[in-house]
Write a protein that holds these residues in place. Structure first.
Motif, short mmCIF file in Angstrom:
data_model
loop_
_atom_site.label_atom_id
_atom_site.label_comp_id
_atom_site.label_asym_id
_atom_site.label_seq_id
_atom_site.Cartn_x
_atom_site.Cartn_y
_atom_site.Cartn_z
N ALA A 120 0.83 -1.21 0.00
CA ALA A 120 0.00 0.00 0.00
C ALA A 120 0.87 1.26 0.00
O ALA A 120 0.64 2.19 -0.79
N ALA A 121 1.88 1.28 0.86
CA ALA A 121 2.70 2.49 0.99
C ALA A 121 3.55 2.72 -0.26
O ALA A 121 3.62 3.85 -0.77
N LYS A 122 4.19 1.68 -0.75
CA LYS A 122 5.13 1.87 -1.85
C LYS A 122 4.41 2.18 -3.16
O LYS A 122 4.90 2.99 -3.97
N SER A 123 3.28 1.56 -3.41
CA SER A 123 2.53 1.89 -4.63
C SER A 123 2.10 3.35 -4.59
O SER A 123 2.17 4.06 -5.60
N LEU A 124 1.67 3.84 -3.42
CA LEU A 124 1.28 5.25 -3.29
C LEU A 124 2.47 6.17 -3.55
O LEU A 124 2.35 7.17 -4.27
N LEU A 125 3.63 5.85 -2.97
CA LEU A 125 4.81 6.71 -3.14
C LEU A 125 5.22 6.80 -4.61
O LEU A 125 5.55 7.88 -5.11
N PHE A 154 1.24 11.39 -0.10
CA PHE A 154 2.66 11.00 -0.10
C PHE A 154 3.20 11.00 1.32
O PHE A 154 3.97 10.10 1.71
N THR A 155 2.82 11.98 2.11
CA THR A 155 3.30 12.09 3.49
C THR A 155 2.84 10.91 4.34
O THR A 155 3.63 10.35 5.11
N VAL A 156 1.59 10.52 4.19
CA VAL A 156 1.09 9.37 4.95
C VAL A 156 1.90 8.12 4.61
O VAL A 156 2.32 7.37 5.51
N ALA A 157 2.14 7.89 3.32
CA ALA A 157 2.90 6.70 2.91
C ALA A 157 4.35 6.78 3.39
O ALA A 157 4.92 5.78 3.85
N ALA A 158 4.96 7.97 3.30
CA ALA A 158 6.36 8.12 3.73
C ALA A 158 6.49 7.92 5.24
O ALA A 158 7.45 7.30 5.71
N LEU A 159 5.54 8.44 6.01
CA LEU A 159 5.58 8.24 7.47
C LEU A 159 5.38 6.78 7.82
O LEU A 159 5.98 6.27 8.77
N SER A 160 4.53 6.09 7.05
CA SER A 160 4.37 4.65 7.27
C SER A 160 5.66 3.92 6.93
O SER A 160 6.10 3.04 7.69
N LEU A 161 6.29 4.29 5.82
CA LEU A 161 7.56 3.67 5.44
C LEU A 161 8.63 3.93 6.48
O LEU A 161 9.49 3.08 6.73
N ALA A 162 8.56 5.09 7.11
CA ALA A 162 9.54 5.44 8.15
C ALA A 162 9.36 4.61 9.41
O ALA A 162 10.25 4.58 10.27
N GLY A 163 8.21 3.96 9.55
CA GLY A 163 7.96 3.16 10.76
C GLY A 163 7.51 3.99 11.92
O GLY A 163 7.72 3.61 13.08
#
Length: 615
Positions: free
Chosen positions: A323-328, A361-370
């Motif tokens: 979900a996160a990477k496809s969004l980014l 993008f911010t939501v996905a990046a914050l999720s990727l950041a853990g």
């Protein structure tokens, strides 16, 4: 039940092939057809995840085609089809009428369909079919704009790298057949092969998985794959080809355990990839290259989970990362279209110019950041709990990789949220392209509860695993605090240079020099061997063939000059003799009866004399 199984795998494959066959005549209708097929495939995947269908058909003698959906493949099928639908929604809004849309959407459906074949296959031959089609379609999609030599070269590099690793599956299949344990090559029976075949099966499968999932030392091909359209990157990096290797390793836990060495090798390779490619991501100044390196690192967590037998954590990591990477990648593609660049220094203020895309993008990046409470924060802790049970050092490596995730995610956010620079030529992002970004952002948030106690137990029951370690409260707190501190430091640090030797910076920016190393160790020797073979062909075989031809011509001329004359003279002599005999034999034929009577008397007289003499 079998009808549901056949429909799930056949629908996207058939629709994709038909769009490719019809070609440009279907360009106008292709987006709509692809979206209808994607929606139907998602519905079929959800139904299959609950009903667990299976199907079988004859193929080769003793090797039937077998498909089945269980807990793991059901979750993957839903993830693949859901992300495919989101990516195709974005593509329908982004791809203009001048593009070859039938070819693009046909290849995307074929790509997703081959992934569905891969995750539902229960035998090695079926897995190989999906695996091979997926690799071929990835080459066509990366090189979609084939008139650009740089893009086609990148597609070739990615394809050849993964194809080299794919040979491992053929090794595994051959070893499994040689072991004679299961002639059908069922995936579940591979762990029951005897040594030394068990080691060959394990080695082949692990190499193929590492290559497909861009783990060390194969990671560099994912950098090349960035030459494809952004929707291709979004699908390839999130829910299809790159996670196929991680899925295969998660599926093959009993095999890794039975080998005695496979689980440790897989776990430490995943940890090393997560750390090293995390450093590569930190060093990038191109957004898509940063995201590509982060994909290698994040899949490293899934591979680590497979080696540590943390199947639940690895599966949750895979779903949340999809979900996160496809969004980014979709947001990066939208900015590339709107602003004409993907370089981070030139994306300053991009999120401020396009608020909806920036927030998603911010939501996905914050999720990727853990960062808590988003999905990848919780998913990482679940798999790291398994790593901690296996080895404290493995847990420490995973935690270090998680800290790096926060650093490169914060770096990307720092650039896109800096005060905006005037962009009079910036294009507007279509509203149809924003909708899938919002849906994927909501998915990043909604997946978080799955990693906590009660939902996690439900996930474990669906996957059919038991006895896996669950993270303690201190583990959630520790990883969350470390991620927050790392992100804050990266944000505060900004664009200042790290106090590292220039060679180290260059090495990380150049993906650890893995491509050059591959050229030195593999490409250059193979090319030299090819040149030697060509020289032998030109100077040895070619001259030998030419010499043989010249000798044949000389022999033919000698035959024509000597043998032909002798044969011709002999034939002429026989003909002359035959003519002479013919003339002599015509002389007695006068037509006068008394002469025939005289000839008969003479003949009988001679015969009588002969008989008297013989007696």
């Amino acid at each position: 039940m079998s009808a549901l199984m056949w429909a799930l795998v056949a629908l996207p494959l058939t629709a994709g092939v038909l769009l490719l066959v019809v070609g440009r005549r279907a360009d106008r209708a292709a987006p709509g057809i692809a979206l209808v097929v994607a929606v139907a495939a998602l519905g079929l995947a959800v139904a299959a995840a609950f009903r667990h269908p299976s199907a079988q058909a004859p193929f080769l003698d003793g090797l039937p085609l077998r498909f089945a959906v269980d807990g793991l493949s059901g979750l993957l099928a839903v993830t693949v089809t859901a992300v495919t639908l989101a990516v195709l929604l974005f593509s329908a809004a982004e791809f203009g009428a001048g593009e070859a849309r039938a070819r693009f959407f046909g290849l995307m459906l074929l790509f997703a369909g081959s992934m569905l074949v891969t995750v539902t296959a229960t035998t090695l031959p079926v897995l190989l079919m999906g695996w091979e089609v997926m690799g071929a379609t990835s080459w066509a999609l990366i090189g979609y704009w084939w008139r650009d030599p740089e893009r086609t070269s990148a597609a070739d590099a990615a394809f050849l790298t993964t194809r080299t690793a794919d040979l491992g599956l053929y090794l595994a299949a051959g070893a499994a057949l040689a072991s004679g344990h299961d002639a059908t090559l069922s995936l579940d029976s591979l762990a029951r092969a005897d040594d030394p075949w068990l080691s060959f099966v394990t080695a082949g499968l692990v190499v193929a998985a590492f290559g497909k999932s861009a783990q060390l030392p194969f990671s560099f091909w994912l950098s090349k794959a960035m030459q494809g359209p952004s929707p291709v990157s979004a699908l390839l990096h999130s829910a299809t080809m790159v996670v196929a290797g991680a899925y295969l390793l998660l599926r093959s836990g009993p095999l890794l355990d039975a080998s005695g060495w496979g689980d440790d090798l897989v776990a430490w390779t995943g940890a090393a990839t997560a750390v090293c490619l995390g450093l590569v991501a930190v060093a990038q100044t191109d957004l898509k290259q940063l995201l590509a390196a982060s994909t290698c690192a994040q899949i490293g967590f899934m591979v680590l989970a497979a080696g540590a037998h943390a199947t639940s954590g690895g599966t949750l990591q895979l779903i949340a990362h999809a979900a996160a990477k496809s969004l980014l990648f979709l947001a990066a593609g939208a900015w590339l279209t709107a602003l004409g660049t993907q370089r981070l220094p030139e994306l300053l203020g991009a999120a401020r110019h396009h608020r909806a895309a920036g927030v998603a993008f911010t939501v996905a990046a914050l999720s990727l950041a853990g960062l808590p409470p988003l999905s990848l924060w919780a998913a990482k802790d679940v798999l790291l709990a398994g790593a901690l049970e296996s080895s404290p050092w493995l847990y420490a490596a995973g935690l270090a990789a998680a800290v790096l995730s926060a650093v490169y995610s914060a770096k990307a956010l720092w650039y896109v949220w800096r005060p905006a620079v005037p962009r009079p030529d910036a294009r507007r992002i279509p509203g149809g392209a924003v909708a899938p970004l919002v849906l994927l952002a909501l998915a990043c948030v909604a997946l978080t509860p799955l990693a906590f106690a009660a939902p996690l137990d439900s996930v474990a029951r669906v996957l059919g695993v038991s006895g896996e370690s669950a993270p303690h409260a201190w583990e959630f707190v520790a990883s969350g605090v470390l991620a927050l501190l790392a992100a804050a430091i990266a944000w505060t640090w900004g664009t200042r240079q790290l106090p590292l030797p220039q060679r180290a910076k260059t090495g990380f920016r150049d993906w650890l020099g893995l491509e050059r190393l591959a050229h030195v160790l593999l490409v250059t020797p193979v090319m030299r061997l090819a040149h030697l073979a060509a020289a032998f062909d030109d100077r040895g075989l070619d001259r030998a063939v030419d010499g043989s031809a010249a000798a044949t011509v000389r022999f033919a001329r000698w035959t024509d000059g000597v043998v032909e004359r002798a044969v011709d003279g002999a034939v002429g002599a026989v003909a002359a003799g035959s003519r002479a005999l013919g003339r002599w034999s015509r002389r007695p034929q006068t037509g006068q009866l008394h002469q025939y009577l005289a000839q008969a008397v003479a003949a009988f007289t001679v015969l009588a004399v002969v008989l008297v003499l013989v007696r």
